[in-house]
Scaffold this active site. Structure first.
Site, PDB file in Angstrom:
ATOM      1  CB  CYS A 133      -6.233  -5.342   7.609  1.00  0.00           C
ATOM      2  SG  CYS A 133      -7.113  -6.927   8.158  1.00  0.00           S
ATOM      3  CB  CYS A 136      -7.596  -7.759   4.425  1.00  0.00           C
ATOM      4  SG  CYS A 136      -8.646  -7.418   5.997  1.00  0.00           S
ATOM      5  CG  ASP A 137      -5.519  -6.430   1.711  1.00  0.00           C
ATOM      6  OD1 ASP A 137      -6.825  -6.586   1.779  1.00  0.00           O
ATOM      7  OD2 ASP A 137      -5.658  -4.840   2.576  1.00  0.00           O
TER       8      ASP A 137
END
Ligand code: NAP
Length: 308
Positions: A133, A136-137
């Site tokens: 993701c 997300c990261d």
């Protein structure tokens, strides 16, 4: 025990829409949210192709709005993951907490989840450079060098997102042509930070404490690509393991529907399914929402015909 007229399993666009149509038909509906409440849209960035939002909408926000709408209309919500469905006179939906919920009908809207390469280093370096993701990261790799693995729309979307932070983004694809649509491809090729690595398979994620690189195999042999982040975006599998032996599934794991002259009933009368757990082709939020609507309406008709 409280018996719900409809238990919806899954809380993506299909699940909430099915719930909305269920309560609007005067039925008692419980939505079981699953292990990723809100589903796949909660880990995408801006959604530009869902009608009604002229400036686009953040995926997680869109799902919050759907949930709020369903709850305002009377849908009940429960956290939990469904492990099985018992086929008694009514249905018994079994949760991971061992709780059992009785339902006159069930709508499966469990969606799909990310596929992984299942190669050495992937599990070990997950969260230490290997991710599924970018939203997300991605921020962890500001000014770094990263790779995206895959050639579909998700891979392109991840690469374009990462290019906002990273110094360099490699897209490693196993063929010499992308599967992503042409508009997205153009955006990718036009971005000077992104470089394609064609005809290459990832054999291993390298590194001990953190990811240090990828071992690639192309026509000429093995190569090492030094990166500190790697994002796997190679598609999705339907989340239907718990339905094996309960309803008929396709070889791909998608739920077979269309029984008894409906669009959404599965091979077991009273269990319906909608969204990405059924749909192999479109896999879009708007299509899933439409399918959820059909399931809600068909359940209502089915219950009425049975006098329930
Ligand atoms: P996808 O379209 O199925 O693409 C998966 C990609 O991963 C393909 O390029 C495939 O290679 C590659 N791949 C699969 N297994 C692999 C393996 N074991 N090793 C290496 N590569 C592998 O999946 P997706 O990109 O997740 O997209 C899913 C659906 O969502 C699509 O319908 C897509 O259009 C849609 N989507 C839409 C949007 C949007 O509209 N904004 C955004 C994201 C996704 P091959 O090409 O060689 O098969």
């Amino acid at each position: 025990m409280n018996v719900y007229e409809i238990v919806v399993i899954g809380s993506g666009p299909a699940g909430w829409t099915a719930g909305i149509y269920g309560v609007r038909a005067g039925l008692g509906v419980l939505v079981i949210e699953g292990d990723q409440p809100g589903g796949q849209l909660t880990i995408t960035t801006k959604v530009d192709n869902y009608p009604g939002f002229p400036d686009g909408v953040n995926g997680a926000e869109l799902m919050e709005k759907m949930k709020k709408q369903a709850v305002n209309l009377g849908v009940e919500v429960k956290r939990g993951v469904v492990k099985g469905i018992g086929l008694e006179t009514s249905f018994l939906v079994k949760l991971n907490s061992r709780e059992k919920i009785e339902a006159r009908s069930v709508i499966v809207a469990t969606g799909a989840r990310a596929r992984w390469l299942e190669i050495p280093g992937e599990k070990e370096l997950m969260g230490k450079g290997v991710s599924g993701c970018a939203t997300c990261d991605g921020m962890f790799f500001k000014d770094g060098e990263v790779a995206v693995i895959g050639g579909g729309n998700s891979a392109v979307e991840e690469a374009l997102f990462l290019a906002k932070f990273a110094k360099k983004v490699y897209v490693v694809h196993r063929r010499d042509e992308l599967r992503a649509n042409k508009t997205e491809q153009k955006r990718l090729f036009d971005n000077s930070k992104i470089e394609m690595v064609w005809n290459s398979k990832v054999k291993e994620f390298l590194g001990k404490e953190n990811l240090e690189g990828l071992r690639l195999m192309d026509k000429e042999g093995e190569k090492i690509l030094k990166v500190e982040g790697a994002f796997v975006a190679i598609g999705r599998d339907p989340a239907t393991e718990f339905l094996k032996g309960v309803v008929e599934l396709m070889e791909s794991g998608h739920v077979k529907t269309g029984f008894l002259e409906t669009e959404t009933m599965t091979s077991v009368e009273g269990i319906f399914a909608a969204g990405d757990c059924v749909d192999k082709t479109f896999r879009q939020a708007i299509v899933a929402a439409g399918a959820g609507c059909k399931a809600g309406m068909e359940v209502e008709k089915w219950l009425t015909n049975r006098g329930e």
